[in-house]
Design an enzyme around this catalytic site. Structure first.
Site, short mmCIF file in Angstrom:
data_model
loop_
_atom_site.label_atom_id
_atom_site.label_comp_id
_atom_site.label_asym_id
_atom_site.label_seq_id
_atom_site.Cartn_x
_atom_site.Cartn_y
_atom_site.Cartn_z
N GLY A 59 0.87 -1.18 0.00
CA GLY A 59 0.00 0.00 0.00
C GLY A 59 0.91 1.22 0.00
O GLY A 59 1.87 1.28 0.77
N VAL A 85 4.86 -1.34 3.07
CA VAL A 85 4.68 0.09 2.81
C VAL A 85 5.43 0.47 1.54
O VAL A 85 6.65 0.27 1.45
CB VAL A 85 5.17 0.93 4.00
CG1 VAL A 85 5.01 2.42 3.71
CG2 VAL A 85 4.42 0.54 5.27
N LYS A 86 4.68 1.01 0.58
CA LYS A 86 5.31 1.39 -0.69
C LYS A 86 5.67 2.87 -0.63
O LYS A 86 4.81 3.72 -0.32
CB LYS A 86 4.31 1.14 -1.80
CG LYS A 86 4.91 0.79 -3.13
CD LYS A 86 3.75 0.57 -4.08
CE LYS A 86 4.15 -0.10 -5.34
NZ LYS A 86 3.05 -0.09 -6.30
N ILE A 87 6.91 3.16 -0.97
CA ILE A 87 7.41 4.54 -0.87
C ILE A 87 8.17 4.89 -2.14
O ILE A 87 9.00 4.09 -2.60
CB ILE A 87 8.35 4.68 0.36
CG1 ILE A 87 7.57 4.39 1.65
CG2 ILE A 87 9.00 6.06 0.42
CD1 ILE A 87 8.37 4.58 2.93
#
Ligand code: E4P
Length: 220
Positions: A59, A85-87
């Site tokens: 996400g 966690v997508k960054i």
């Protein structure tokens, strides 16, 4: 190579998960917008995806500053055990990745287009790195060549933690083939291309022939 599905669509995820080979899901703000997602439902929607998939679900943060990314990242990571966690790769994103990785949160560094970006992502502690193949092709660059370089560069080093390359922005079964031959750990594939991966005209023809011949056996 593992298969992830690149979508926020629950019915697509449910269907592909039922095929038995799905290892994870990646989403992004555009994919969530595409299904008509509402801001207030975002976290709940990610929880639903996490329940459908036995594997990591990415996400993406939408904050643009380090502290905002860290805060959003912690919130997303707390939604489910399989949440990643997508960054995006940028100065703020790398700094946020370092903090989240030190807290034991898995980060998928996205929008990666070069070897230096991938190396910095790995050094900052990213667990997954997502080079975008199709979007690089879109600007008349060599998306698969870029993926190959990144896989080689990452395999050259020990980062002290596991790092997996996700071939992203995949547009075809051929992208999947080439990513596997290069040794990418994962391909995140949209639903249409995923179906293309199963289909072959000779398989269809073969099935038709077996069916017709079996009718002969039954009527003999
Ligand atoms: C990766 O995780 C991204 O969600 C995705 O692969 C983007 O690809 P696109 O070029 O199809 O938007």
């Amino acid at each position: 190579m593992k298969f992830f599905l690149d979508t926020a669509d629950l019915s697509e995820i449910e269907e592909v998960a039922s095929w038995g080979a799905l290892a994870g899901v990646t989403t992004n703000p555009s994919l969530y917008a595409r299904i008509g997602g509402k801001l207030e439902d975002f976290e709940n929607h990610l929880v639903k995806i996490c329940k459908l998939v036995d594997g990591p679900v990415s996400g993406e943060v939408t904050a643009e500053d380090r502290d905002g990314m860290i805060e959003q990242g912690r919130t997303l990571a707390a939604l489910a055990d399989n949440m990643v966690v997508k960054i995006p790769v940028c100065v703020e994103g790398l700094a946020a990745t370092r903090v989240l990785a030190e807290e034991g949160i898995d980060v998928n560094m996205t929008l990666v287009f070069t070897v230096p970006q991938a190396l910095l992502a790995a050094r900052a502690g990213a667990r997954y790195i997502s080079p975008f193949v199709g979007r690089f092709d879109d600007i008349a660059e060599d998306g698969l060549g870029q993926l190959d370089d990144i896989v080689t560069a990452i395999q050259n080093y020990d980062f002290g933690h596991p790092v997996e390359i996700i071939a992203a922005s995949v547009r075809s079964a051929n992208h999947v083939t080439q990513a596997a031959l290069m040794g990418a750990d994962i391909a995140t594939v949209p639903y249409g291309a995923m179906k293309q991966c199963i289909y072959h005209p000779l398989t269809e023809q073969g099935l038709e022939k077996f069916k017709a011949d079996w009718e002969k056996v039954k009527n003999a």
